[in-house]
Scaffold this motif. Structure first.
Motif, PDB file in Angstrom:
ATOM      1  N   GLY A  73      39.663  76.997  36.888  1.00  0.00           N
ATOM      2  CA  GLY A  73      40.735  76.137  36.425  1.00  0.00           C
ATOM      3  C   GLY A  73      41.356  76.499  35.092  1.00  0.00           C
ATOM      4  N   LEU A  74      40.651  77.295  34.275  1.00  0.00           N
ATOM      5  CA  LEU A  74      41.182  77.655  32.958  1.00  0.00           C
ATOM      6  C   LEU A  74      41.715  79.084  32.916  1.00  0.00           C
ATOM      7  CD1 LEU A  74      38.445  76.024  30.685  1.00  0.00           C
ATOM      8  CD2 LEU A  74      40.701  75.117  31.274  1.00  0.00           C
ATOM      9  N   SER A  75      41.845  79.713  34.067  1.00  0.00           N
ATOM     10  CA  SER A  75      42.265  81.114  34.100  1.00  0.00           C
ATOM     11  C   SER A  75      43.737  81.297  33.730  1.00  0.00           C
ATOM     12  CB  SER A  75      42.000  81.717  35.480  1.00  0.00           C
ATOM     13  OG  SER A  75      42.673  80.970  36.486  1.00  0.00           O
ATOM     14  N   ILE A  76      44.552  80.264  33.940  1.00  0.00           N
ATOM     15  CA  ILE A  76      45.963  80.316  33.549  1.00  0.00           C
ATOM     16  C   ILE A  76      46.127  79.395  32.348  1.00  0.00           C
ATOM     17  CG2 ILE A  76      48.348  79.954  34.262  1.00  0.00           C
ATOM     18  CD1 ILE A  76      47.510  80.427  37.124  1.00  0.00           C
ATOM     19  N   THR A  77      46.413  79.960  31.206  1.00  0.00           N
ATOM     20  CA  THR A  77      46.360  79.203  29.948  1.00  0.00           C
ATOM     21  C   THR A  77      47.724  78.703  29.480  1.00  0.00           C
ATOM     22  OG1 THR A  77      46.567  81.238  28.663  1.00  0.00           O
ATOM     23  CG2 THR A  77      44.341  80.503  29.210  1.00  0.00           C
ATOM     24  N   GLU A 125      47.902  88.492  31.086  1.00  0.00           N
ATOM     25  CA  GLU A 125      47.245  87.243  31.475  1.00  0.00           C
ATOM     26  C   GLU A 125      45.768  87.258  31.074  1.00  0.00           C
ATOM     27  OE1 GLU A 125      48.464  84.466  32.671  1.00  0.00           O
ATOM     28  OE2 GLU A 125      50.517  85.194  32.876  1.00  0.00           O
ATOM     29  N   LEU A 126      45.122  88.395  31.282  1.00  0.00           N
ATOM     30  CA  LEU A 126      43.713  88.504  30.915  1.00  0.00           C
ATOM     31  C   LEU A 126      43.535  88.366  29.405  1.00  0.00           C
ATOM     32  CD1 LEU A 126      40.751  89.027  31.521  1.00  0.00           C
ATOM     33  CD2 LEU A 126      41.252  91.490  31.582  1.00  0.00           C
ATOM     34  N   GLU A 127      44.448  88.922  28.647  1.00  0.00           N
ATOM     35  CA  GLU A 127      44.353  88.829  27.190  1.00  0.00           C
ATOM     36  C   GLU A 127      44.491  87.372  26.734  1.00  0.00           C
ATOM     37  OE1 GLU A 127      43.451  89.812  23.523  1.00  0.00           O
ATOM     38  OE2 GLU A 127      43.409  91.204  25.228  1.00  0.00           O
ATOM     39  N   LEU A 128      45.368  86.614  27.375  1.00  0.00           N
ATOM     40  CA  LEU A 128      45.489  85.186  27.053  1.00  0.00           C
ATOM     41  C   LEU A 128      44.179  84.461  27.364  1.00  0.00           C
ATOM     42  CD1 LEU A 128      49.084  84.467  28.442  1.00  0.00           C
ATOM     43  CD2 LEU A 128      48.385  84.478  26.030  1.00  0.00           C
ATOM     44  N   TYR A 129      43.556  84.798  28.484  1.00  0.00           N
ATOM     45  CA  TYR A 129      42.297  84.168  28.867  1.00  0.00           C
ATOM     46  C   TYR A 129      41.183  84.521  27.885  1.00  0.00           C
ATOM     47  CZ  TYR A 129      38.227  82.934  31.725  1.00  0.00           C
ATOM     48  OH  TYR A 129      37.048  82.398  32.172  1.00  0.00           O
ATOM     49  N   ARG A 130      41.212  85.721  27.339  1.00  0.00           N
ATOM     50  CA  ARG A 130      40.180  86.160  26.399  1.00  0.00           C
ATOM     51  C   ARG A 130      40.190  85.362  25.096  1.00  0.00           C
ATOM     52  NH1 ARG A 130      41.209  92.634  27.358  1.00  0.00           N
ATOM     53  NH2 ARG A 130      39.675  92.911  29.051  1.00  0.00           N
ATOM     54  N   GLN A 131      41.251  84.619  24.864  1.00  0.00           N
ATOM     55  CA  GLN A 131      41.365  83.873  23.606  1.00  0.00           C
ATOM     56  C   GLN A 131      40.743  82.494  23.668  1.00  0.00           C
ATOM     57  OE1 GLN A 131      45.529  83.868  22.486  1.00  0.00           O
ATOM     58  NE2 GLN A 131      45.735  86.062  22.899  1.00  0.00           N
ATOM     59  N   ILE A 132      40.305  82.055  24.843  1.00  0.00           N
ATOM     60  CA  ILE A 132      39.773  80.699  24.959  1.00  0.00           C
ATOM     61  C   ILE A 132      38.245  80.723  24.975  1.00  0.00           C
ATOM     62  CG2 ILE A 132      41.845  80.016  26.226  1.00  0.00           C
ATOM     63  CD1 ILE A 132      40.094  79.817  28.747  1.00  0.00           C
ATOM     64  N   PRO A 133      37.597  79.611  24.637  1.00  0.00           N
ATOM     65  CA  PRO A 133      36.127  79.564  24.545  1.00  0.00           C
ATOM     66  C   PRO A 133      35.411  79.915  25.847  1.00  0.00           C
ATOM     67  CG  PRO A 133      37.076  77.695  23.392  1.00  0.00           C
ATOM     68  CD  PRO A 133      38.208  78.365  24.102  1.00  0.00           C
ATOM     69  N   GLU A 134      35.981  79.572  27.005  1.00  0.00           N
ATOM     70  CA  GLU A 134      35.287  79.853  28.256  1.00  0.00           C
ATOM     71  C   GLU A 134      35.017  81.351  28.402  1.00  0.00           C
ATOM     72  OE1 GLU A 134      35.841  78.041  32.515  1.00  0.00           O
ATOM     73  OE2 GLU A 134      37.138  79.814  32.388  1.00  0.00           O
ATOM     74  N   TYR A 135      36.003  82.169  28.062  1.00  0.00           N
ATOM     75  CA  TYR A 135      35.786  83.613  28.136  1.00  0.00           C
ATOM     76  C   TYR A 135      34.800  84.069  27.071  1.00  0.00           C
ATOM     77  CZ  TYR A 135      36.455  88.621  27.745  1.00  0.00           C
ATOM     78  OH  TYR A 135      36.226  89.978  27.674  1.00  0.00           O
ATOM     79  N   GLN A 136      35.004  83.612  25.851  1.00  0.00           N
ATOM     80  CA  GLN A 136      34.207  84.102  24.726  1.00  0.00           C
ATOM     81  C   GLN A 136      32.740  83.709  24.827  1.00  0.00           C
ATOM     82  OE1 GLN A 136      36.381  82.393  21.481  1.00  0.00           O
ATOM     83  NE2 GLN A 136      38.201  83.682  21.826  1.00  0.00           N
ATOM     84  N   VAL A 140      43.928  70.590  31.846  1.00  0.00           N
ATOM     85  CA  VAL A 140      43.654  71.989  31.505  1.00  0.00           C
ATOM     86  C   VAL A 140      43.591  72.186  29.993  1.00  0.00           C
ATOM     87  CG1 VAL A 140      44.608  74.329  31.578  1.00  0.00           C
ATOM     88  CG2 VAL A 140      44.608  72.913  33.639  1.00  0.00           C
ATOM     89  N   VAL A 141      44.510  71.554  29.270  1.00  0.00           N
ATOM     90  CA  VAL A 141      44.564  71.702  27.811  1.00  0.00           C
ATOM     91  C   VAL A 141      43.237  71.331  27.169  1.00  0.00           C
ATOM     92  CG1 VAL A 141      45.590  70.712  25.720  1.00  0.00           C
ATOM     93  CG2 VAL A 141      47.054  71.484  27.586  1.00  0.00           C
ATOM     94  N   SER A 142      42.540  70.354  27.757  1.00  0.00           N
ATOM     95  CA  SER A 142      41.282  69.888  27.162  1.00  0.00           C
ATOM     96  C   SER A 142      40.214  70.985  27.136  1.00  0.00           C
ATOM     97  CB  SER A 142      40.753  68.675  27.932  1.00  0.00           C
ATOM     98  OG  SER A 142      40.341  69.037  29.250  1.00  0.00           O
ATOM     99  N   GLY A 143      40.382  72.042  27.929  1.00  0.00           N
ATOM    100  CA  GLY A 143      39.380  73.098  27.963  1.00  0.00           C
ATOM    101  C   GLY A 143      39.802  74.388  27.302  1.00  0.00           C
ATOM    102  N   LEU A 144      40.916  74.356  26.585  1.00  0.00           N
ATOM    103  CA  LEU A 144      41.441  75.608  26.027  1.00  0.00           C
ATOM    104  C   LEU A 144      41.048  75.849  24.570  1.00  0.00           C
ATOM    105  CD1 LEU A 144      45.065  75.677  27.513  1.00  0.00           C
ATOM    106  CD2 LEU A 144      42.987  76.781  28.382  1.00  0.00           C
ATOM    107  N   VAL A 145      40.518  74.860  23.874  1.00  0.00           N
ATOM    108  CA  VAL A 145      40.280  75.021  22.435  1.00  0.00           C
ATOM    109  C   VAL A 145      38.814  74.850  22.065  1.00  0.00           C
ATOM    110  CG1 VAL A 145      40.889  74.217  20.131  1.00  0.00           C
ATOM    111  CG2 VAL A 145      42.628  74.252  21.935  1.00  0.00           C
ATOM    112  N   ASP A 146      38.284  73.662  22.235  1.00  0.00           N
ATOM    113  CA  ASP A 146      36.937  73.368  21.722  1.00  0.00           C
ATOM    114  C   ASP A 146      35.872  73.270  22.805  1.00  0.00           C
ATOM    115  OD1 ASP A 146      37.904  73.171  19.082  1.00  0.00           O
ATOM    116  OD2 ASP A 146      38.608  71.126  19.484  1.00  0.00           O
ATOM    117  N   ARG A 147      36.238  73.474  24.071  1.00  0.00           N
ATOM    118  CA  ARG A 147      35.290  73.316  25.166  1.00  0.00           C
ATOM    119  C   ARG A 147      35.302  74.564  26.040  1.00  0.00           C
ATOM    120  NH1 ARG A 147      34.516  67.611  26.903  1.00  0.00           N
ATOM    121  NH2 ARG A 147      34.124  68.540  28.939  1.00  0.00           N
ATOM    122  N   VAL A 148      34.281  74.676  26.875  1.00  0.00           N
ATOM    123  CA  VAL A 148      34.247  75.773  27.847  1.00  0.00           C
ATOM    124  C   VAL A 148      34.602  75.272  29.247  1.00  0.00           C
ATOM    125  CG1 VAL A 148      32.577  77.103  26.531  1.00  0.00           C
ATOM    126  CG2 VAL A 148      31.769  75.441  28.241  1.00  0.00           C
TER     127      VAL A 148
END
Length: 378
Positions: A64-68, A88-99, A170-178
């Motif tokens: 669900g968080l693959s498209i940011t 698209e992959l680079e955008l995904y690499r910036q969120i906590p789920e990837y990191q 979706v926004v709820s998982g892009l910054v402080d959550r995985v």
């Protein structure tokens, strides 16, 4: 002298009025329009059902968080080149789920989760078009009865709101959550099911109804209570999905060896446990299932006692059967540790149960009266 006669009233006797035949013609026209609308709404229901299943698969595969980014129009087109995929992959690499979870994910692995989320969003857009375009055409050609114009327009607005709620989730998982907020996921799922239920209600009202009398007002209220409880259970199921709470206990009928497992109130304040404590959320969802099963059983027995042989009674029996199947699927999901196939079956069957419960409840009210009026000379 002239008088108005509703098209739902008995026809005038042959020869009573030169306009009596017009009543029959008008009734046939309304029935044809209602058939067209039922087919249209039925297709929308199938699309929403598919959307709920794809949404469940998107959640279960952690896609669900693959498209940011939210691109309501441009987002219809997926990446078409290697450079666009890398972007698209680079955008995904910036969120906590990837990191924190998927660090080092390859492009091919990313494409797998991307396609699930892209399909979910594309299907959601398709549902909007499938509902909105025919509605506007039917409205413009005068095929929608007055009583239904605003309710159907309201459903169109709710569909747009559902898209915004989806992005809010979706926004709820892009910054402080995985992952996404379980509150927002449950809201998103429940709103989708509420829209589904409302469409079933309208569609059922446009269909012919049995002439069987309502056995009792209590049965009608019971059908409404069952429908409301099913929606509550779906919300609780959304919380379970959002927290992966199905893994908190994988035994039945006991939970971790107890009827009331320890650790239900570990979070302070206590109310948060029922939304944020995985064990407590699963426990409440199980209790809701037991209450729903008991209410469906009571409703069936009451229908047999008060209206045996009526279509209302037969629907109550079928509804109990559907609820029983859902309970059994839920048990399988728990004891098999939430495999994707059984989890999707549980979510999909919940929508089936909800749809039938709404149709059953609506059946106590009869079809919508025909609104058209013909001037009859007397």
């Amino acid at each position: 002298m002239t008088a108005s006669i509703s098209a739902q009233q008995p026809e005038a006797r042959t020869g009573q009025s030169p306009d009596a035949g017009q009543v029959k013609v008008e009734q046939q026209r309304i029935r044809r329009n209602r058939t067209i609308q039922r087919v249209w709404l039925g297709l929308v229901l199938v699309a929403i059902f598919a959307l709920v299943l794809v949404g469940g698969a998107t959640r279960l595969t952690d896609s669900g968080l693959s498209i940011t980014e939210w691109k309501p129009i441009h987002g219809i087109i997926p990446p078409l080149s290697e450079a666009e995929w890398q972007e698209e992959l680079e955008l995904y690499r910036q969120i906590p789920e990837y990191q924190l979870i998927n660090k080092g994910m390859s492009l091919d692995e990313f494409k797998t989760i991307y396609w699930w989320e892209w399909a979910h969003r594309l299907l959601a857009r398709g549902v909007g078009v499938l509902f909105g375009v025919p509605f506007l055409v039917l409205l413009a050609t005068g095929r929608v009865e007055k009583r239904l114009r605003w309710p159907l327009f309201g459903l169109l607005v709710l569909g747009g709101l559902q898209g915004a709620v989806g992005w809010w989730m979706v926004v709820s998982g892009l910054v402080d959550r995985v992952d996404v907020s379980q509150y927002r996921l449950a809201t998103h799922l429940t709103l989708a099911c509420l829209i589904f239920a409302a469409i079933v209600w309208v569609m059922r009202g446009l269909a012919p109804h049995s002439a069987d009398p309502v056995p009792s007002e209590g049965l009608k209220r019971g059908a409404g209570a069952l429908t409301a409880l099913i929606l509550v259970q779906i919300y609780l199921g959304g919380l379970v999905a959002g927290l992966d709470a199905g893994l908190a206990s994988n035994t039945w009928p006991l939970m971790n060896g107890a009827l009331v497992p320890p650790g239900l109130l570990e979070i302070s304040p206590a109310w948060r446990n029922f939304f944020e404590n995985e064990l407590a959320v699963q426990f409440v969802h199980r209790l809701g299932g037991y209450v729903l099963f008991a209410l469906a059983l009571w409703h069936m027995l009451a229908a047999i006692s008060r209206g045996g042989g009526t279509t209302h009674c037969r629907r109550a029996i079928v509804l109990f059967g559907l609820v029983t199947i859902q309970a059994l699927i839920g048990i399988v999901v728990i004891v098999t540790k939430v495999p994707v196939s059984w989890a999707l079956a549980h979510q999909g069957w919940a929508v089936v149960v909800l749809g039938f419960a709404v149709a059953h409840w609506r059946g106590f009210f009869g079809a919508y009266p025909m609104e058209t009026k013909i001037r009859i000379r007397s």
